[in-house]
Design a protein around this motif. Structure first.
Motif, PDB file in Angstrom:
ATOM      1  N   LYS A  76     112.625 -21.194 -95.890  1.00  0.00           N
ATOM      2  CA  LYS A  76     113.913 -21.902 -95.811  1.00  0.00           C
ATOM      3  C   LYS A  76     115.054 -20.888 -95.753  1.00  0.00           C
ATOM      4  O   LYS A  76     115.231 -20.097 -96.677  1.00  0.00           O
ATOM      5  CB  LYS A  76     114.119 -22.816 -97.031  1.00  0.00           C
ATOM      6  CG  LYS A  76     113.191 -24.031 -97.090  1.00  0.00           C
ATOM      7  CD  LYS A  76     113.519 -25.010 -95.994  1.00  0.00           C
ATOM      8  CE  LYS A  76     112.559 -26.199 -95.977  1.00  0.00           C
ATOM      9  NZ  LYS A  76     112.591 -26.899 -94.674  1.00  0.00           N
ATOM     10  N   GLU A  88     125.269 -26.145 -97.787  1.00  0.00           N
ATOM     11  CA  GLU A  88     124.798 -27.446 -97.303  1.00  0.00           C
ATOM     12  C   GLU A  88     123.458 -27.777 -97.941  1.00  0.00           C
ATOM     13  O   GLU A  88     122.817 -26.911 -98.529  1.00  0.00           O
ATOM     14  CB  GLU A  88     124.663 -27.423 -95.771  1.00  0.00           C
ATOM     15  CG  GLU A  88     123.729 -26.358 -95.259  1.00  0.00           C
ATOM     16  CD  GLU A  88     123.757 -26.215 -93.732  1.00  0.00           C
ATOM     17  OE1 GLU A  88     122.657 -26.134 -93.148  1.00  0.00           O
ATOM     18  OE2 GLU A  88     124.838 -26.189 -93.143  1.00  0.00           O
ATOM     19  N   THR A  89     123.084 -29.047 -97.832  1.00  0.00           N
ATOM     20  CA  THR A  89     121.786 -29.468 -98.357  1.00  0.00           C
ATOM     21  C   THR A  89     120.674 -28.855 -97.506  1.00  0.00           C
ATOM     22  O   THR A  89     120.912 -28.411 -96.382  1.00  0.00           O
ATOM     23  CB  THR A  89     121.660 -31.002 -98.313  1.00  0.00           C
ATOM     24  OG1 THR A  89     121.888 -31.449 -96.969  1.00  0.00           O
ATOM     25  CG2 THR A  89     122.675 -31.662 -99.237  1.00  0.00           C
ATOM     26  N   THR A  90     119.464 -28.823 -98.046  1.00  0.00           N
ATOM     27  CA  THR A  90     118.331 -28.183 -97.365  1.00  0.00           C
ATOM     28  C   THR A  90     117.329 -29.232 -96.904  1.00  0.00           C
ATOM     29  O   THR A  90     116.766 -29.974 -97.716  1.00  0.00           O
ATOM     30  CB  THR A  90     117.623 -27.188 -98.310  1.00  0.00           C
ATOM     31  OG1 THR A  90     118.562 -26.188 -98.718  1.00  0.00           O
ATOM     32  CG2 THR A  90     116.449 -26.517 -97.612  1.00  0.00           C
ATOM     33  N   TYR A  91     117.117 -29.300 -95.592  1.00  0.00           N
ATOM     34  CA  TYR A  91     116.161 -30.256 -95.027  1.00  0.00           C
ATOM     35  C   TYR A  91     114.734 -29.869 -95.417  1.00  0.00           C
ATOM     36  O   TYR A  91     114.361 -28.702 -95.345  1.00  0.00           O
ATOM     37  CB  TYR A  91     116.300 -30.294 -93.505  1.00  0.00           C
ATOM     38  CG  TYR A  91     115.249 -31.114 -92.807  1.00  0.00           C
ATOM     39  CD1 TYR A  91     115.182 -32.496 -92.969  1.00  0.00           C
ATOM     40  CD2 TYR A  91     114.292 -30.502 -91.991  1.00  0.00           C
ATOM     41  CE1 TYR A  91     114.203 -33.250 -92.333  1.00  0.00           C
ATOM     42  CE2 TYR A  91     113.317 -31.244 -91.349  1.00  0.00           C
ATOM     43  CZ  TYR A  91     113.280 -32.621 -91.527  1.00  0.00           C
ATOM     44  OH  TYR A  91     112.303 -33.366 -90.901  1.00  0.00           O
ATOM     45  N   ARG A 181     118.408 -39.036 -96.157  1.00  0.00           N
ATOM     46  CA  ARG A 181     119.535 -39.198 -95.235  1.00  0.00           C
ATOM     47  C   ARG A 181     119.016 -39.468 -93.831  1.00  0.00           C
ATOM     48  O   ARG A 181     117.891 -39.095 -93.495  1.00  0.00           O
ATOM     49  CB  ARG A 181     120.382 -37.911 -95.198  1.00  0.00           C
ATOM     50  CG  ARG A 181     121.075 -37.553 -96.474  1.00  0.00           C
ATOM     51  CD  ARG A 181     122.440 -36.935 -96.224  1.00  0.00           C
ATOM     52  NE  ARG A 181     122.455 -35.949 -95.155  1.00  0.00           N
ATOM     53  CZ  ARG A 181     122.257 -34.629 -95.325  1.00  0.00           C
ATOM     54  NH1 ARG A 181     122.028 -34.151 -96.535  1.00  0.00           N
ATOM     55  NH2 ARG A 181     122.305 -33.802 -94.308  1.00  0.00           N
ATOM     56  N   LYS A 183     118.015 -38.948 -90.168  1.00  0.00           N
ATOM     57  CA  LYS A 183     117.575 -37.709 -89.515  1.00  0.00           C
ATOM     58  C   LYS A 183     117.183 -38.060 -88.088  1.00  0.00           C
ATOM     59  O   LYS A 183     116.103 -38.562 -87.831  1.00  0.00           O
ATOM     60  CB  LYS A 183     116.378 -37.113 -90.266  1.00  0.00           C
ATOM     61  CG  LYS A 183     115.702 -35.929 -89.576  1.00  0.00           C
ATOM     62  CD  LYS A 183     116.527 -34.683 -89.627  1.00  0.00           C
ATOM     63  CE  LYS A 183     115.796 -33.513 -88.987  1.00  0.00           C
ATOM     64  NZ  LYS A 183     116.657 -32.323 -88.844  1.00  0.00           N
ATOM     65  N   TYR A 209     116.080 -34.299 -98.189  1.00  0.00           N
ATOM     66  CA  TYR A 209     116.912 -33.094 -98.313  1.00  0.00           C
ATOM     67  C   TYR A 209     117.040 -32.716 -99.784  1.00  0.00           C
ATOM     68  O   TYR A 209     117.160 -33.586-100.648  1.00  0.00           O
ATOM     69  CB  TYR A 209     118.327 -33.343 -97.767  1.00  0.00           C
ATOM     70  CG  TYR A 209     118.407 -33.544 -96.273  1.00  0.00           C
ATOM     71  CD1 TYR A 209     118.837 -32.523 -95.434  1.00  0.00           C
ATOM     72  CD2 TYR A 209     118.059 -34.766 -95.695  1.00  0.00           C
ATOM     73  CE1 TYR A 209     118.924 -32.703 -94.059  1.00  0.00           C
ATOM     74  CE2 TYR A 209     118.142 -34.959 -94.316  1.00  0.00           C
ATOM     75  CZ  TYR A 209     118.580 -33.926 -93.509  1.00  0.00           C
ATOM     76  OH  TYR A 209     118.650 -34.108 -92.146  1.00  0.00           O
ATOM     77  N   LYS A 211     119.348 -31.365-102.702  1.00  0.00           N
ATOM     78  CA  LYS A 211     120.783 -31.316-102.972  1.00  0.00           C
ATOM     79  C   LYS A 211     121.225 -29.892-103.302  1.00  0.00           C
ATOM     80  O   LYS A 211     120.436 -29.088-103.813  1.00  0.00           O
ATOM     81  CB  LYS A 211     121.128 -32.268-104.122  1.00  0.00           C
ATOM     82  CG  LYS A 211     120.920 -33.750-103.758  1.00  0.00           C
ATOM     83  CD  LYS A 211     121.520 -34.666-104.812  1.00  0.00           C
ATOM     84  CE  LYS A 211     121.525 -36.116-104.315  1.00  0.00           C
ATOM     85  NZ  LYS A 211     122.246 -37.011-105.227  1.00  0.00           N
ATOM     86  N   THR A 212     122.500 -29.597-103.033  1.00  0.00           N
ATOM     87  CA  THR A 212     122.982 -28.217-103.188  1.00  0.00           C
ATOM     88  C   THR A 212     122.966 -27.752-104.642  1.00  0.00           C
ATOM     89  O   THR A 212     122.734 -26.569-104.898  1.00  0.00           O
ATOM     90  CB  THR A 212     124.402 -28.051-102.616  1.00  0.00           C
ATOM     91  OG1 THR A 212     125.249 -29.048-103.186  1.00  0.00           O
ATOM     92  CG2 THR A 212     124.407 -28.171-101.110  1.00  0.00           C
ATOM     93  N   THR A 215     119.448 -26.305-105.234  1.00  0.00           N
ATOM     94  CA  THR A 215     119.204 -25.000-104.619  1.00  0.00           C
ATOM     95  C   THR A 215     120.110 -23.931-105.248  1.00  0.00           C
ATOM     96  O   THR A 215     119.699 -22.772-105.376  1.00  0.00           O
ATOM     97  CB  THR A 215     119.403 -25.051-103.092  1.00  0.00           C
ATOM     98  OG1 THR A 215     120.685 -25.612-102.794  1.00  0.00           O
ATOM     99  CG2 THR A 215     118.324 -25.893-102.445  1.00  0.00           C
TER     100      THR A 215
END
Length: 224
Positions: A76, A88-91, A181, A183, A209, A211-212, A215
Motif C-alpha cells: 500500500k 486520504e483513506t486507503t482502498y 464507499r 467504488k 477503505y 479510515k485515515t 492508518t
C-alpha cells in the motif's frame, strides 16, 4: 528503455528494495525505468501505486489477492502531508454484495489482504510537483489483536447491512476503522446487490477503505 523488475524471492529482498527507494523522488524512480512522470495525477490517480508496484516487482495487479502472494504481503502506497499524516483513506478491496452466505471475517478478502502490509509513504501535497515528491521509509505491518478486533467488528457490521439489503443506508461514517464507499469509474457503474426482500437489485459497486485515523495510528507507532 523500460525495465521490469522480477518479484522478490524473500521478505528480506523485498524490504531491501523498499528501503533502497526511500529518499528518491518519484521522478528519479520513473526515470530509472524509462517511464515518464505525469504533470499531475488527475487523470493518473493510480500512477504512484503502479510505479512503486513496478519497482518492487508486485504481481497481483487488480486481482483480489495479496500483491506478493508468495510472501503473504500486500503493498500500500500512502500519500502523506508535511507532518507525515495520511491525506486520504486507503482502498482495500471491492465489497461482495451478493452470494455472501457463509462468508466470515476469517475467509474474507479484507482479512486476507490485511494480514501483512508493506506501507510506503509518499509525499502527497499538491503544491509539490509529482516528479519532486519523495518516497518515505517503508513499514512492514502486521495488525495486532486490538487492530484485528476493530477491523473484524466493522467488517461484520457492514456485511450485516449488506445481507439485510440495506447497503444504501451505509455511509462513510459507519465503522470505526473500516468504511464502505462507492467504488466505480462513475455513478453509472452498477452491480448486483441484495434487496430488502432477499431478491437482487442493482446498485453502485462498493469498496472497503481504511479510515485515515487508523492508518495514521499505524504510521505513528513506527515513526513515533
Amino acid at each position: 528503455m523500460k525495465t521490469t523488475p522480477k518479484p522478490p524471492h524473500s521478505i528480506e529482498e523485498l524490504m531491501l528494495r523498499a528501503n533502497n527507494m526511500a529518499g528518491l523522488t518519484l521522478g528519479q524512480l520513473a526515470d530509472s525505468h524509462g517511464l515518464s512522470t505525469p504533470v499531475n495525477l488527475k487523470r493518473d490517480k493510480g500512477w504512484v501505486g503502479q510505479l512503486i508496484e513496478h519497482e518492487l516487482g508486485a504481481i497481483a495487479g487488480s486481482r483480489p489477492e495479496q500483491d506478493f502472494l508468495h510472501l503473504g504481503i500486500e503493498l500500500k502506497t500512502i500519500p502523506v502531508d508535511s507532518k507525515g499524516k495520511p491525506m486520504e483513506t486507503t482502498y482495500v478491496t471491492v465489497a461482495p454484495l451478493v452470494d455472501i452466505q457463509g462468508l466470515t471475517w476469517e475467509n474474507s478478502v479484507v482479512c486476507h489482504k490485511l494480514q501483512t502490509v508493506l506501507w510506503v509513504p509518499v509525499q502527497g501535497e499538491r503544491q509539490i510537483p509529482v516528479a519532486d515528491r519523495q518516497i518515505g521509509t517503508p513499514i512492514l505491518w502486521t495488525p495486532n489483536s486490538d487492530e484485528i478486533a476493530l477491523l473484524k467488528q466493522d467488517w461484520e457490521e457492514i456485511m450485516e447491512f449488506i445481507s439485510l439489503g440495506q447497503v444504501q443506508q451505509l455511509t462513510a461514517r459507519h465503522g470505526e476503522v473500516l468504511q464502505l464507499r462507492p467504488k466505480g469509474a462513475n455513478s453509472r457503474s452498477v452491480t448486483q446487490s441484495i434487496a430488502k426482500d432477499g431478491s437482487t437489485t442493482m446498485t453502485n459497486p462498493r469498496g472497503f477503505y481504511l479510515k485515515t485515523q487508523f492508518t495514521q495510528a499505524i504510521l505513528a507507532r513506527f515513526f513515533g
